[in-house]
Design a protein around this motif. Structure first.
Motif, PDB file in Angstrom:
ATOM      1  N   SER A 118      -6.573  -1.722  20.916  1.00 57.81           N
ATOM      2  CA  SER A 118      -6.341  -0.291  21.081  1.00 57.81           C
ATOM      3  C   SER A 118      -7.461   0.495  20.416  1.00 57.81           C
ATOM      4  N   ASP A 119      -7.736   1.676  20.956  1.00 56.95           N
ATOM      5  CA  ASP A 119      -8.744   2.576  20.392  1.00 56.95           C
ATOM      6  C   ASP A 119      -8.082   3.766  19.715  1.00 56.95           C
ATOM      7  N   PHE A 120      -8.734   4.304  18.700  1.00 58.77           N
ATOM      8  CA  PHE A 120      -8.318   5.556  18.088  1.00 58.77           C
ATOM      9  C   PHE A 120      -9.580   6.336  17.718  1.00 58.77           C
ATOM     10  N   THR A 121      -9.415   7.644  17.558  1.00 57.42           N
ATOM     11  CA  THR A 121     -10.558   8.516  17.318  1.00 57.42           C
ATOM     12  C   THR A 121     -10.520   9.078  15.902  1.00 57.42           C
ATOM     13  N   VAL A 122     -11.664   9.048  15.252  1.00 54.22           N
ATOM     14  CA  VAL A 122     -11.839   9.685  13.942  1.00 54.22           C
ATOM     15  C   VAL A 122     -12.914  10.741  14.100  1.00 54.22           C
ATOM     16  N   THR A 123     -12.577  11.977  13.784  1.00 55.82           N
ATOM     17  CA  THR A 123     -13.538  13.068  13.975  1.00 55.82           C
ATOM     18  C   THR A 123     -14.570  13.135  12.864  1.00 55.82           C
ATOM     19  N   ASP A 124     -14.216  12.614  11.687  1.00 52.06           N
ATOM     20  CA  ASP A 124     -15.169  12.594  10.567  1.00 52.06           C
ATOM     21  C   ASP A 124     -14.748  11.491   9.610  1.00 52.06           C
ATOM     22  N   THR A 125     -15.599  11.188   8.684  1.00 53.09           N
ATOM     23  CA  THR A 125     -15.307  10.140   7.705  1.00 53.09           C
ATOM     24  C   THR A 125     -15.211  10.703   6.295  1.00 53.09           C
ATOM     25  N   SER A 126     -14.827  11.970   6.197  1.00 55.86           N
ATOM     26  CA  SER A 126     -14.726  12.584   4.873  1.00 55.86           C
ATOM     27  C   SER A 126     -13.356  12.390   4.239  1.00 55.86           C
ATOM     28  N   SER A 127     -12.488  11.604   4.870  1.00 52.96           N
ATOM     29  CA  SER A 127     -11.202  11.283   4.263  1.00 52.96           C
ATOM     30  C   SER A 127     -10.984   9.779   4.357  1.00 52.96           C
ATOM     31  N   ARG A 128     -10.008   9.319   3.635  1.00 52.57           N
ATOM     32  CA  ARG A 128      -9.700   7.894   3.672  1.00 52.57           C
ATOM     33  C   ARG A 128      -8.836   7.589   4.901  1.00 52.57           C
ATOM     34  N   THR A 129      -8.972   6.381   5.397  1.00 58.86           N
ATOM     35  CA  THR A 129      -8.245   5.976   6.597  1.00 58.86           C
ATOM     36  C   THR A 129      -7.536   4.650   6.318  1.00 58.86           C
ATOM     37  N   TYR A 130      -6.275   4.585   6.734  1.00 61.25           N
ATOM     38  CA  TYR A 130      -5.457   3.397   6.509  1.00 61.25           C
ATOM     39  C   TYR A 130      -4.813   2.973   7.822  1.00 61.25           C
ATOM     40  N   LEU A 131      -4.605   1.682   7.952  1.00 59.18           N
ATOM     41  CA  LEU A 131      -3.818   1.128   9.044  1.00 59.18           C
ATOM     42  C   LEU A 131      -2.482   0.683   8.445  1.00 59.18           C
ATOM     43  N   ASP A 132      -1.395   1.236   8.949  1.00 64.06           N
ATOM     44  CA  ASP A 132      -0.067   1.015   8.384  1.00 64.06           C
ATOM     45  C   ASP A 132       0.830   0.467   9.490  1.00 64.06           C
ATOM     46  N   PHE A 133       1.402  -0.719   9.273  1.00 60.46           N
ATOM     47  CA  PHE A 133       2.171  -1.327  10.367  1.00 60.46           C
ATOM     48  C   PHE A 133       3.144  -2.381   9.863  1.00 60.46           C
ATOM     49  N   SER A 134       4.135  -2.643  10.688  1.00 64.94           N
ATOM     50  CA  SER A 134       5.028  -3.793  10.557  1.00 64.94           C
ATOM     51  C   SER A 134       5.406  -4.203  11.966  1.00 64.94           C
ATOM     52  N   GLY A 135       6.332  -5.144  12.099  1.00 69.24           N
ATOM     53  CA  GLY A 135       6.795  -5.529  13.429  1.00 69.24           C
ATOM     54  C   GLY A 135       5.886  -6.475  14.174  1.00 69.24           C
ATOM     55  N   VAL A 136       5.089  -7.255  13.473  1.00 66.31           N
ATOM     56  CA  VAL A 136       4.234  -8.248  14.128  1.00 66.31           C
ATOM     57  C   VAL A 136       5.023  -9.549  14.283  1.00 66.31           C
ATOM     58  N   VAL A 137       5.136 -10.019  15.496  1.00 68.63           N
ATOM     59  CA  VAL A 137       5.883 -11.239  15.795  1.00 68.63           C
ATOM     60  C   VAL A 137       4.943 -12.252  16.441  1.00 68.63           C
ATOM     61  N   SER A 138       4.594 -13.359  15.753  1.00 68.09           N
ATOM     62  CA  SER A 138       5.080 -13.736  14.448  1.00 68.09           C
ATOM     63  C   SER A 138       4.065 -13.453  13.330  1.00 68.09           C
ATOM     64  N   VAL A 170     -14.303   2.340   9.519  1.00 71.10           N
ATOM     65  CA  VAL A 170     -14.245   3.349  10.580  1.00 71.10           C
ATOM     66  C   VAL A 170     -15.530   4.155  10.639  1.00 71.10           C
ATOM     67  N   ARG A 171     -15.720   4.820  11.775  1.00 69.97           N
ATOM     68  CA  ARG A 171     -16.900   5.655  11.977  1.00 69.97           C
ATOM     69  C   ARG A 171     -16.506   6.841  12.853  1.00 69.97           C
ATOM     70  N   PRO A 172     -17.273   7.910  12.837  1.00 70.47           N
ATOM     71  CA  PRO A 172     -16.933   9.061  13.680  1.00 70.47           C
ATOM     72  C   PRO A 172     -16.900   8.661  15.150  1.00 70.47           C
ATOM     73  N   GLY A 173     -15.902   9.200  15.881  1.00 73.44           N
ATOM     74  CA  GLY A 173     -15.774   8.896  17.301  1.00 73.44           C
ATOM     75  C   GLY A 173     -14.742   7.812  17.547  1.00 73.44           C
ATOM     76  N   THR A 174     -15.018   6.975  18.542  1.00 77.95           N
ATOM     77  CA  THR A 174     -14.060   5.954  18.939  1.00 77.95           C
ATOM     78  C   THR A 174     -14.109   4.754  18.002  1.00 77.95           C
ATOM     79  N   ASN A 175     -12.938   4.307  17.584  1.00 81.32           N
ATOM     80  CA  ASN A 175     -12.793   3.100  16.775  1.00 81.32           C
ATOM     81  C   ASN A 175     -11.806   2.169  17.473  1.00 81.32           C
TER      82      ASN A 175
END
Length: 895
Positions: A118-138, A170-175
């Motif tokens: 999946s892709d996501f967009t970051v408009t700038d890198t002046s803040s911290r970015t986290y990936l937060d998830f659960s529900g991975v099987v297995s 991460v980087r500005p634009g598409t990640n």
């Protein structure tokens, strides 16, 4: 199961949840904390994935997880999707809910990992970015922009929660984020299985079944936010709130943050100084912040006991005057206790008031496809049935499920699952594998994550840390430590079975079955699974759905076999060899009602049998709830619904159609109810409302099957207490002159004004069902002689006229009012008259909520029913009414 073996609130930026932190070295830091704080915090869920088998992908993981990768020929998947769910949506396989189509899906396709990209967009890198998830099987390897940031050893288990700091990647634009999801085997992984509920999905639900969030914020993150409530019971005059959170400095410099919050009109604030990469607990207590003592709080109650009041907590961490992170949590104020009574049974009290748990076992969709509207439809059905509780054995649903339960006032009993990895350590006969040293932290992290996710939901009244078996001492301590660390607010139950654990003590529950057919009088015997104590899962097994649903799920040849061959294996019953056929059920159906003459007759008899049995189960528990000796404290019907098109364990079928089991439960659980007791022939009045009632009149009349009245008695001045109060109004004699072997009993309850408030009709026999308790096994007690109900087949045809009037409402719903009248000659009543709302194609309009249905009318009697439904579900048609019954010819009239 013993020896065997689905108002939306998204949790925002700093969701209250346990974080299994996977620390990543970050090479990118802002020059000053203030610079990062200038960016407003935000949370975005990934909108979906492109998925593909690794067997079909030859490119490297770095290439697959890089922006711009051409995922040509990949399948589309939603934001929460198993592999098979995506393939079904793509039309790759025929409907697996029909016939044996699921057998044709090759399991070999799911024995290798699958890519989720999946892709996501970051408009700038002046803040911290986290990936937060659960529900991975297995389990999964996780990549961002070509870099591997976690491996499958760290990201393991369906319930563990993970937070990856991906700022440096991460980087500005598409990640791009990519998960290499591993195959699932419930015997080997802490995920979820299907035990004997249905035929398990060929992919074993491998995939990502909860949201993956991209969270952005400043240097200070807020995590683990929640509210601990202490309600004054029983007066409910006040409540103390303690607000807690973790403030974490993710920057390389010291920082001072102001953590401020509100609960309604109440506000509070404090400053927190944090060293580089330091985490501190932030607590607001009523002692330090007196405004957190609430006078006359709005209390959350289960449905029917009061309002479902909810509060909102909002927290903000600010650095240099700018928001660095924000939190919103919804919670309720209520008090739950569940002590053991004198008989060792668990007795729940809510806000100081005891209640009989009347529940059902929940099943999600077999392919874990989340549909909020479908879940809401099923939960409103539970309320319509008078249930107050849903049990979730494993398969603990997403946040929206518990939001709905909070809003509707439905209690929930989540817990771990039997018969797979979860219990493999504690019972060598279970199919789950023994645990390795690496398994213990995964299990503890799973408990911590679910505890933090569920603790603020007022609908959650316990966690069952075992199902068929309590965990051993080591596992239990890990679970209890995780629950305590999360400020778990309700009782921890050792198991759903009659087990004990060193810390949690006795479960106070029993799991003695049955799971297959037993006669209605079984429930009144105070032994085995009869109506005493707290039975966590039990029913008379098969629940054959309506003919409409059967034709949607089985081929003509299968339908022929269904009624002709009791020994035939039924694919739509269970994967278990114990429950492979309908042999026990079919023998009872033929023995009590007579052999079926065709499919229609088989289904007609099934609905009659299921109505009487389900009604008896709930009525027996309600009658015994106030007994001095061995009172009933809880019952969970096994099950409330099915995850697929099934022939057993369901009060409501996959299509949301309603048959005998549904209306039997609805009748038994009505607010003020008159009922017959199969054991001592008493006629009891049960009051499920809070306020006591007096001035009632109870009447019982017995009829031969030709409608001839043989006995009639009335009791006046009947009074009954509230909150499940029960009183015996009168008792039917053991012998009545002139009564046919098969006979009918009509019970009527009227209030002081003469208005009918409850009507209940039974079909009984002078020849009782006989049970052989000495031969009881784990799933049923054999019946050695059947009640003779064959006289029902001799009942004369009874004419019923129906008229309908429909009103459309501005909210998109419609109401159809139906008037039924027993007309024509003869004295025979119209037994179990059913009305189905259908469209012009004669297809049922579902879901629908009836005020009552499957009613029995004597000559000249009239009753009015109402049906409420979504207007759009008519599919542009006018409403029609299909009227049928045990001895009433089927007719369809305009509604």
């Amino acid at each position: 199961m013993f020896h065997r073996r689905l108002f939306v609130r998204r949790r925002t930026a700093a969701a209250a949840a346990f974080t299994l932190a996977l620390a990543l070295a970050s090479g990118v830091h802002p020059a000053t904390p203030a610079a990062r704080a200038a960016v407003a915090p935000s949370t975005t869920a990934l909108s979906g994935y492109a998925i593909q088998s690794t067997a079909a992908v030859t490119d490297s993981a770095a290439a697959v997880s890089s922006p711009g990768y051409p995922a040509a020929g990949w399948y589309r998947a939603g934001p929460r999707s198993t592999v098979l769910a995506a393939l079904l949506a793509a039309g790759k396989y025929a409907d697996p809910f029909y016939s044996t189509n699921q057998k044709n899906i090759p399991t070999a396709d799911f024995t290798v990992p699958w890519w989720y990209r999946s892709d996501f967009t970051v408009t700038d890198t002046s803040s911290r970015t986290y990936l937060d998830f659960s529900g991975v099987v297995s389990a999964a390897d996780v990549f961002v922009n070509g870099r591997q940031l976690a491996d499958k050893a760290a990201v393991a288990g369906a319930y563990t929660r993970h937070e990856l700091d991906i700022t440096s990647a991460v980087r500005p634009g598409t990640n791009t984020v990519a998960f290499r999801v591993q195959p699932n085997d419930p015997r080997k992984h802490f995920t979820m299985g299907w035990i004997d509920w249905l035929q398990p999905p060929p992919d074993e639900n491998m995939g990502i079944v909860r949201d993956v969030l991209v969270r952005r914020g400043g240097p200070v993150a807020l995590r683990d936010a929640h509210v601990v409530t202490a309600l004054v019971v029983p007066s409910l005059a006040g409540a103390d709130l303690t607000v807690k959170a973790q403030a974490r400095n993710d920057s390389a410099s010291p920082v001072t943050a102001t953590v401020s919050g509100t609960v309604g009109a109440v506000s509070f604030s404090q400053d927190v100084t944090l060293a580089a990469h330091e985490t501190k607990a932030v607590t607001f207590t009523p002692a330090a912040y007196p405004q957190l003592h609430l006078a006359s709080p709005r209390v959350w109650w289960p449905a029917g006991m009061g309002e479902q009041a909810l509060y909102g907590l909002d927290l903000t961490a600010s650095v240099s005057g700018s928001a660095s992170d924000t939190v919103h949590e919804t919670f309720g104020i209520r008090d739950v206790k569940a002590p053991l009574n004198a008989d060792g049974a668990r007795q729940y009290t809510i806000n100081g008031r005891p209640l009989l748990i009347k529940g059902g076992g929940w099943s999600p969709d077999e392919y874990l496809r989340w549909d909020s509207a479908y879940a809401e439809d099923r939960l409103t059905y539970a309320l319509d049935l008078g249930l107050n509780t849903i049990r979730l054995e494993g398969h603990i649903e997403p946040d929206e499920f518990f939001d709905l339960a909070d809003r509707y006032g439905i209690l929930t009993l989540p817990g771990w699952e039997c018969c797979d990895k979860w219990e493999g350590q504690v019972n060598g006969s279970e199919p789950g594998e023994k645990w390795s040293a690496a398994d213990y932290p995964v299990a503890k992290a799973s408990m911590a994550a679910e505890a933090a996710r569920l603790r603020d939901h007022p609908s959650v009244i316990s966690f069952l840390i075992g199902s068929d078996f309590a965990p051993d001492a080591t596992i239990e301590k890990n679970y209890v430590d995780a629950l305590r660390a999360a400020d778990w607010p309700t009782p921890v139950v050792a198991a759903a079975s009659a087990n004990s654990a060193p810390i949690s003590g006795s479960s106070g529950m029993k799991m003695s079955g049955p799971y297959d057919w037993v006669p209605p009088n079984y429930w009144y015997n105070k032994q085995e699974g009869g109506a005493t104590g707290f039975n966590s899962e039990t029913s008379a097994g098969p629940d054959v759905p309506t003919l409409d649903t059967l034709r949607r799920m089985m081929s003509p040849a299968e339908l022929e076999t269904l009624w002709k061959n009791p020994s035939a294996k039924q694919y739509h019953r269970s994967s278990s060899s114990v429950f492979a056929t309908l042999g026990i059920y079919d023998a009872a159906l033929s023995g009590r009602y007579g052999p079926p003459s065709g499919l229609d007759d088989y289904v007609r008899k099934a609905q009659l049998a299921q109505y009487e049995n389900v009604r008896a189960q709930y009525e027996a528990y309600a009658r015994n709830a106030k007994d001095v000796s061995k009172p009933a404290t809880g019952v969970v019907y096994w099950m409330f619904n099915s995850g697929w098109t099934s022939l057993h364990w369901q009060l409501v079928d996959r299509c949301l159609d309603q048959g005998g089991a549904y209306f039997g439960a609805k009748k038994a659980n009505e607010p003020l109810h008159v009922q017959y007791s199969y054991d001592d022939r008493s006629v009891a009045v049960v009051n499920n409302r809070h306020e006591p009632v007096s001035g009632l009149t109870a009447r019982v009349t017995l009829f031969s099957t030709d409608g001839t009245q043989r006995y009639d008695r009335t009791a006046t001045g009947v009074a009954v207490g509230g909150d499940g109060g029960r009183t015996t109004a009168l008792t039917v004699p053991a012998s009545v002159s002139g009564l046919s072997t098969t006979y009918l009993a009509r019970l009527l309850l009227t209030d002081a004004s003469g208005k009918e408030v409850s009507r209940n009709v039974y079909w009984l026999s002078t020849k009782a069902d006989v049970l052989d308790y000495a031969q009881t096994d784990w799933y049923h007690t054999p019946t050695t002689a059947y009640a003779d109900l064959k006289g029902l087949s001799t009942m004369a045809q009874a004419a019923v006229t129906a008229t309908g009037a429909t009103t459309a409402h501005p909210d998109g719903t419609s109401t159809t009012t139906v008037t039924l009248t027993r007309t024509g000659p003869g004295s025979t009543p119209a037994l179990l008259t059913d009305v189905h709302l259908v469209d012009a194609r004669n297809a049922p309009v579902l879901p629908v909520r009836w005020s009552d249905n499957q009613v029995t009318l004597w000559p000249g009697e009239t009753t009015t029913l109402t049906a409420t439904y979504r207007t759009a579900d008519l599919r542009g048609s006018a409403p029609w009414l299909r009227v049928s019954g045990w001895n009433t010819p089927t007719a369809t009239v305009h509604g």
